[in-house]
Design an enzyme around this catalytic site. Structure first.
Site, PDB file in Angstrom:
ATOM      1  N   TYR A 151       6.766  12.277 -13.752  1.00 13.27           N
ATOM      2  CA  TYR A 151       5.921  11.447 -12.893  1.00 13.27           C
ATOM      3  C   TYR A 151       6.830  10.768 -11.869  1.00 13.27           C
ATOM      4  O   TYR A 151       7.896  11.276 -11.528  1.00 13.27           O
ATOM      5  CB  TYR A 151       5.136  10.477 -13.809  1.00 13.27           C
ATOM      6  CG  TYR A 151       4.132   9.621 -13.113  1.00 13.27           C
ATOM      7  CD1 TYR A 151       3.183  10.186 -12.259  1.00 13.27           C
ATOM      8  CD2 TYR A 151       4.122   8.245 -13.287  1.00 13.27           C
ATOM      9  CE1 TYR A 151       2.264   9.386 -11.609  1.00 13.27           C
ATOM     10  CE2 TYR A 151       3.195   7.448 -12.651  1.00 13.27           C
ATOM     11  CZ  TYR A 151       2.272   8.024 -11.805  1.00 13.27           C
ATOM     12  OH  TYR A 151       1.372   7.229 -11.154  1.00 13.27           O
ATOM     13  N   ARG A 204      -1.716  10.120   1.100  1.00 13.52           N
ATOM     14  CA  ARG A 204      -0.757   9.002   1.033  1.00 13.52           C
ATOM     15  C   ARG A 204      -0.027   9.085  -0.301  1.00 13.52           C
ATOM     16  O   ARG A 204      -0.197   8.252  -1.172  1.00 13.52           O
ATOM     17  CB  ARG A 204      -1.558   7.697   1.133  1.00 13.52           C
ATOM     18  CG  ARG A 204      -0.757   6.428   1.199  1.00 13.52           C
ATOM     19  CD  ARG A 204      -1.746   5.277   1.330  1.00 13.52           C
ATOM     20  NE  ARG A 204      -1.109   3.988   1.305  1.00 13.52           N
ATOM     21  CZ  ARG A 204      -0.853   3.310   0.196  1.00 13.52           C
ATOM     22  NH1 ARG A 204      -1.164   3.815  -0.986  1.00 13.52           N
ATOM     23  NH2 ARG A 204      -0.300   2.122   0.268  1.00 13.52           N
ATOM     24  N   LYS A 222       0.306  12.789 -13.061  1.00 13.50           N
ATOM     25  CA  LYS A 222      -0.434  11.666 -13.631  1.00 13.50           C
ATOM     26  C   LYS A 222      -1.137  12.090 -14.926  1.00 13.50           C
ATOM     27  O   LYS A 222      -1.156  11.352 -15.911  1.00 13.50           O
ATOM     28  CB  LYS A 222      -1.464  11.191 -12.617  1.00 13.50           C
ATOM     29  CG  LYS A 222      -1.977   9.837 -12.906  1.00 13.50           C
ATOM     30  CD  LYS A 222      -1.779   8.948 -11.697  1.00 13.50           C
ATOM     31  CE  LYS A 222      -1.675   7.513 -12.071  1.00 13.50           C
ATOM     32  NZ  LYS A 222      -1.359   6.659 -10.953  1.00 13.50           N
ATOM     33  N   GLU A 293      -6.621   9.068  -6.650  1.00 17.70           N
ATOM     34  CA  GLU A 293      -5.175   8.842  -6.589  1.00 17.70           C
ATOM     35  C   GLU A 293      -4.640   9.078  -5.176  1.00 17.70           C
ATOM     36  O   GLU A 293      -4.906  10.125  -4.574  1.00 17.70           O
ATOM     37  CB  GLU A 293      -4.498   9.836  -7.567  1.00 17.70           C
ATOM     38  CG  GLU A 293      -3.000   9.812  -7.577  1.00 17.70           C
ATOM     39  CD  GLU A 293      -2.432   8.586  -8.290  1.00 17.70           C
ATOM     40  OE1 GLU A 293      -3.181   7.917  -9.024  1.00 17.70           O
ATOM     41  OE2 GLU A 293      -1.245   8.308  -8.080  1.00 17.70           O
ATOM     42  N   ASP A 294      -3.901   8.102  -4.691  1.00 21.29           N
ATOM     43  CA  ASP A 294      -3.168   8.259  -3.430  1.00 21.29           C
ATOM     44  C   ASP A 294      -4.033   8.721  -2.261  1.00 21.29           C
ATOM     45  O   ASP A 294      -3.655   9.643  -1.518  1.00 21.29           O
ATOM     46  CB  ASP A 294      -1.965   9.196  -3.635  1.00 21.29           C
ATOM     47  CG  ASP A 294      -0.854   8.483  -4.401  1.00 21.29           C
ATOM     48  OD1 ASP A 294      -0.943   7.259  -4.576  1.00 21.29           O
ATOM     49  OD2 ASP A 294       0.097   9.151  -4.827  1.00 21.29           O
ATOM     50  N   ASP A 316      -6.362   4.014  -9.129  1.00 25.48           N
ATOM     51  CA  ASP A 316      -5.185   3.403  -9.745  1.00 25.48           C
ATOM     52  C   ASP A 316      -4.379   2.576  -8.744  1.00 25.48           C
ATOM     53  O   ASP A 316      -3.808   1.553  -9.103  1.00 25.48           O
ATOM     54  CB  ASP A 316      -4.302   4.485 -10.372  1.00 25.48           C
ATOM     55  CG  ASP A 316      -3.202   3.865 -11.198  1.00 25.48           C
ATOM     56  OD1 ASP A 316      -3.509   2.991 -12.022  1.00 25.48           O
ATOM     57  OD2 ASP A 316      -2.028   4.220 -10.999  1.00 25.48           O
ATOM     58  N   ASP A 317      -4.344   3.021  -7.489  1.00 27.29           N
ATOM     59  CA  ASP A 317      -3.536   2.286  -6.498  1.00 27.29           C
ATOM     60  C   ASP A 317      -4.116   0.893  -6.273  1.00 27.29           C
ATOM     61  O   ASP A 317      -3.389  -0.065  -6.069  1.00 27.29           O
ATOM     62  CB  ASP A 317      -3.493   3.050  -5.171  1.00 27.29           C
ATOM     63  CG  ASP A 317      -3.101   4.490  -5.398  1.00 27.29           C
ATOM     64  OD1 ASP A 317      -2.015   4.720  -5.924  1.00 27.29           O
ATOM     65  OD2 ASP A 317      -3.919   5.388  -5.100  1.00 27.29           O
ATOM     66  N   ASN A 462       8.342  -0.468  -3.290  1.00 26.33           N
ATOM     67  CA  ASN A 462       9.070   0.743  -3.693  1.00 26.33           C
ATOM     68  C   ASN A 462       9.504   1.504  -2.449  1.00 26.33           C
ATOM     69  O   ASN A 462       8.886   1.348  -1.397  1.00 26.33           O
ATOM     70  CB  ASN A 462       8.151   1.645  -4.521  1.00 26.33           C
ATOM     71  CG  ASN A 462       7.847   1.042  -5.873  1.00 26.33           C
ATOM     72  OD1 ASN A 462       8.704   0.469  -6.515  1.00 26.33           O
ATOM     73  ND2 ASN A 462       6.589   1.156  -6.288  1.00 26.33           N
TER      74      ASN A 462
HETATM   75  P1  NAI Z   1       1.230  -1.780   3.668  1.00 22.28           P
HETATM   76  O1  NAI Z   1       2.142  -1.163   4.656  1.00 22.28           O
HETATM   77  O2  NAI Z   1      -0.234  -1.512   3.715  1.00 22.28           O
HETATM   78  O3  NAI Z   1       1.392  -3.391   3.765  1.00 22.28           O
HETATM   79  C1  NAI Z   1       2.616  -4.049   3.977  1.00 22.28           C
HETATM   80  C2  NAI Z   1       2.317  -5.504   4.315  1.00 22.28           C
HETATM   81  O4  NAI Z   1       3.555  -6.216   4.368  1.00 22.28           O
HETATM   82  C3  NAI Z   1       1.662  -5.701   5.687  1.00 22.28           C
HETATM   83  O5  NAI Z   1       0.654  -6.688   5.582  1.00 22.28           O
HETATM   84  C4  NAI Z   1       2.798  -6.222   6.551  1.00 22.28           C
HETATM   85  O6  NAI Z   1       2.349  -7.043   7.625  1.00 22.28           O
HETATM   86  C5  NAI Z   1       3.555  -7.027   5.508  1.00 22.28           C
HETATM   87  N1  NAI Z   1       4.918  -7.345   5.924  1.00 22.28           N
HETATM   88  C6  NAI Z   1       5.768  -6.596   6.654  1.00 22.28           C
HETATM   89  N2  NAI Z   1       6.894  -7.287   6.874  1.00 22.28           N
HETATM   90  C7  NAI Z   1       6.757  -8.470   6.261  1.00 22.28           C
HETATM   91  C8  NAI Z   1       7.585  -9.614   6.158  1.00 22.28           C
HETATM   92  N3  NAI Z   1       8.785  -9.655   6.721  1.00 22.28           N
HETATM   93  N4  NAI Z   1       7.124 -10.681   5.459  1.00 22.28           N
HETATM   94  C9  NAI Z   1       5.906 -10.655   4.876  1.00 22.28           C
HETATM   95  N5  NAI Z   1       5.074  -9.604   4.963  1.00 22.28           N
HETATM   96  C10 NAI Z   1       5.509  -8.515   5.638  1.00 22.28           C
HETATM   97  O7  NAI Z   1       1.817  -1.407   2.249  1.00 22.28           O
HETATM   98  P2  NAI Z   1       1.066  -1.426   0.826  1.00 22.28           P
HETATM   99  O8  NAI Z   1       0.342  -0.180   0.575  1.00 22.28           O
HETATM  100  O9  NAI Z   1       0.302  -2.693   0.706  1.00 22.28           O
HETATM  101  O10 NAI Z   1       2.311  -1.406  -0.182  1.00 22.28           O
HETATM  102  C11 NAI Z   1       3.273  -2.426  -0.135  1.00 22.28           C
HETATM  103  C12 NAI Z   1       4.396  -2.091  -1.111  1.00 22.28           C
HETATM  104  O11 NAI Z   1       3.928  -2.230  -2.441  1.00 22.28           O
HETATM  105  C13 NAI Z   1       4.926  -0.664  -0.985  1.00 22.28           C
HETATM  106  O12 NAI Z   1       6.326  -0.699  -0.909  1.00 22.28           O
HETATM  107  C14 NAI Z   1       4.490   0.004  -2.266  1.00 22.28           C
HETATM  108  O13 NAI Z   1       5.445   0.955  -2.694  1.00 22.28           O
HETATM  109  C15 NAI Z   1       4.420  -1.163  -3.212  1.00 22.28           C
HETATM  110  N6  NAI Z   1       3.515  -0.918  -4.355  1.00 22.28           N
HETATM  111  C16 NAI Z   1       3.989  -1.186  -5.618  1.00 22.28           C
HETATM  112  C17 NAI Z   1       3.205  -0.969  -6.725  1.00 22.28           C
HETATM  113  C18 NAI Z   1       3.729  -1.315  -8.087  1.00 22.28           C
HETATM  114  O14 NAI Z   1       4.781  -1.826  -8.225  1.00 22.28           O
HETATM  115  N7  NAI Z   1       3.036  -1.049  -9.161  1.00 22.28           N
HETATM  116  C19 NAI Z   1       1.855  -0.400  -6.614  1.00 22.28           C
HETATM  117  C20 NAI Z   1       1.407  -0.227  -5.241  1.00 22.28           C
HETATM  118  C21 NAI Z   1       2.237  -0.462  -4.164  1.00 22.28           C
END
Ligand code: NAI
Length: 623
Positions: A151, A204, A222, A293-294, A316-317, A462
């Site tokens: 995974y 995605r 998954k 998913e994704d 799940d996301d 991530n």
């Molecule tokens: P996204 O791109 O939709 O959102 C990112 C957000 O961060 C935007 O609102 C942006 O304006 C903000 N941002 C950018 N620079 C910033 C700064 N300097 N200060 C504060 N905010 C800032 O991304 P999404 O889909 O919301 O994912 C975010 C992260 O979460 C990804 O890296 C993803 O890998 C991670 N993630 C982790 C999971 C887990 O640990 N289980 C599950 C789902 C996502």
């Protein structure tokens, strides 16, 4: 030597000139009479007395991606192969590239995937293709070590290169080409019963963007976790990709890419296609659980909202991430010796107002309202920042609908930076979902530690390079008092001679057990209360020793026991919510009688990777 080369040249010239002469003679003759019949040329067609996967799994008949659509329709192969036909010559080239350079010839783009991971992935994949019981026994016995191979993160590399490393049909391919005939295509799937489907449209995949039909790899990975982690039977799960095209130019231009060569379908046509898929699978498998998913952000929430009140679906996301983070926060409260009800008094600063950050925030607010405050009051406990700083009612420009309810009313603080927000809000929990590596600094965590004895820091972005801070930084900047979890694995560390645990907010803790409970309990839908129960029961699986070390999640090695407890909690809540099907009366009675009986029942439904005796029964008897 020289003479023989010259001789060959002469021979070639003579034969080509005689050919030219011969072909002009043929043209002249054609004008006068039909071409001669050659009785020695035989029809090369071969009679096949097998259909479907039996053809694909028979090395003698199998042509893999080269089966044309006439053969696919006649042999019941439609849906079992990628939509685009790949010519024989291209198959040869694909194999020769692997022969020359090995499977890892495409360098991993994510630093967490090494050639060694890929070698291990290949060993596991080939085992899975020849002996699933042995595969699952080994995967389960070494779950912590091997889950990252089958995974995420290794599966991300597989998806990027699926068209290059494809070898055996696994999973259902549905494409825009199948519009109007999806029901018959679903009937090509060999299993009479299916309990769980993971479906993606490849738009995605992890953090890797649009990978088109290659996204099937994530559905496969998954479901491997469903089977190993929650005991879904491997023959009763179905990985699916819906190919609606891709906007990934690199893939579209690749000669071996086997998805539709077109830009992504959008608008009504897109939703109609997904609706047709839903109707087709539910017609054949009415009790199946479907996990989305994704899917890209613009479709993920809309699809969840479209189906979640009617069918057994979850995303799940969106839901899995939020449920996992909530579980971690309950874990952190337990580390501090507090009960779940203390959730309502936490103060949150969240960096990132994207789908991950806001999915977590809105779910946390709902969960807080279970503990004695209104959702309105809960919203006041959040301070959300995006790339432009603190989001308030004073913001010019567009604030998405899902963010607006959380905009602070103090308009004069609009755009405030993280340090000022921490000084002002005095958070007990700091969440990063910003995609900005190193966003949290010693100033931020130092400030947080001034007013909170044991701050919780969740750096969720991530891959590893995007973590808002590392476990070591957190320990150093909070003087060992910070409770830490990350999106990607981080090592435990030592501060002042004391071991400080690092936890991973991994959705794997939740989705297998949630799906198991919903499926075994025959739930009609998945309610928010069921998700919240899943979060709460995760804490019960953390041992006293783990809590002592500051771990906010249990060890992944005990995934089966974790999934079992979560499944029982989910069933109990489904019964309380009145969302179980009529035929699940027996489960309802068990759920009402107490955990022990229910646990035994759920466990009895879990697949165990053992060699059970096989008994031969001729086809047609007892089916
Ligand atoms: P996204 O791109 O939709 O959102 C990112 C957000 O961060 C935007 O609102 C942006 O304006 C903000 N941002 C950018 N620079 C910033 C700064 N300097 N200060 C504060 N905010 C800032 O991304 P999404 O889909 O919301 O994912 C975010 C992260 O979460 C990804 O890296 C993803 O890998 C991670 N993630 C982790 C999971 C887990 O640990 N289980 C599950 C789902 C996502």
């Amino acid at each position: 030597m020289m003479r023989s080369r010259i001789a060959r040249l002469i021979l070639a010239r003579t034969s080509s000139s005689s050919c030219r002469h011969a072909s002009s003679t043929v043209t002249e003759r054609r004008e006068q009479e039909p071409p001669p019949y050659n009785p020695d040329i035989k029809d090369s067609s071969v009679i096949v007395r097998k259909k479907g996967v039996e053809v694909l799994h028979d090395p003698w008949w199998n042509k893999g991606t080269s089966f044309n659509y006439v053969e696919r329709d006649a042999l019941g192969l439609r849906g079992l192969l990628p939509p685009c036909e790949i010519p024989f010559q291209k198959q040869i080239e694909r194999f020769m590239t692997e022969y020359e350079f090995g499977i890892a010839h495409v360098a991993p783009k994510d630093e967490t995937v090494t050639p060694e991971n890929i070698r291990k992935w290949k060993a596991l994949e080939s085992l899975q293709n020849r002996n699933e019981v042995l595969f699952y026994k080994i995967l389960l016995d070494n779950f912590e070590e091997m889950a990252p191979i089958v995974y995420t993160p290794t599966v991300g590399w597989c998806c990027q290169n699926f068209h290059l490393i494809y070898r055996q049909a696994r999973g259902l391919f549905i494409s825009e080409k199948d519009r109007g005939i999806m029901s018959s295509l679903v009937h090509n799937w060999p299993a009479q019963k299916i309990h769980a489907i993971v479906v993606t449209d490849g738009s995605r995949i992890l953090g890797l963007g649009d990978l088109g039909v290659n996204g099937l790899g994530i559905s496969i990975g998954k479901l491997d976790i469903y089977c190993a982690g929650a005991g879904f039977h491997p023959s009763r799960v179905m990985p699916v990709v819906i190919d609606v095209g891709t906007n990934n130019e690199q893939l579209l231009n690749h000669p071996l890419y086997f998805g539709l060569r077109r830009q992504r379908l959008e608008g009504d046509a897109y939703y109609e296609l997904i609706d047709e898929f839903m109707r087709a699978v539910l017609a054949r498998y009415p009790n199946v659980l479907i996990q989305f998913e994704d899917f890209s952000t613009n479709h993920a929430q809309a699809l969840l909202d479209r189906y979640r009140d009617h069918h057994l679906v979850f995303n799940d996301d969106i839901q899995g991430t939020a449920t996992t983070v909530l579980g971690g926060i309950y874990g952190a409260l337990a580390v501090k010796g507090l009960s779940a009800s203390a959730l309502a008094s936490q103060q949150f600063v969240v960096c990132g107002a994207g789908s991950a950050g806001m999915g977590v925030v809105s779910f946390l607010a709902k969960a807080m309202s279970k503990h004695g405050i209104t959702e309105e009051e809960a919203r006041h406990r959040f301070w959300i920042l995006d790339v432009d700083g603190l989001i308030t009612s004073g913001r010019d420009g567009h604030v998405p609908d899902f963010v607006r309810p959380f905009a602070r009313m103090d308009a004069e603080l609009e755009g405030a930076d993280l340090l000022s927000v921490i000084q002002h809000a005095k958070p007990t929990v700091l969440i990063g979902a910003s995609t900005v590596g190193g966003l949290f600094t010693s100033d931020h965590l130092g400030e947080m530690t001034k007013h909170c004895d044991r701050p919780l820091v969740m750096a969720l972005s991530n891959p590893t390079s995007k973590l808002e801070c590392t476990s070591e930084q957190c320990a150093a900047w909070t003087k060992g008092r910070g409770i830490y979890a990350a999106g990607s694995p981080q090592p435990d560390c030592v501060y002042d001679g004391k071991e400080v645990a690092s936890s991973q907010a991994n959705n794997m803790y939740i989705f297998p057990g949630l799906a198991l409970g919903a499926s075994v309990g025959k739930a009609k839908v998945i309610t928010d209360a069921m998700l919240m129960k899943a979060s709460e029961s995760l804490v019960d699986c953390i041992t006293a020793e783990e809590l002592e070390r500051g771990s906010i999640y249990p060890k992944l090695g005990s995934i089966r026991e974790i999934s079992l407890e979560i499944a029982c909690s989910v069933i109990e809540q489904a019964v309380r919510d009145g969302v179980t099907k009529a035929e699940s009366r027996a489960v309802e009675v068990l759920a009402e009688q107490g955990r022990e009986g229910l646990r035994g029942f759920v466990r009895s439904r879990m697949f165990q990777p053992n060699y059970d005796p096989l008994v031969y029964v001729p086809p047609g008897i007892g089916e």
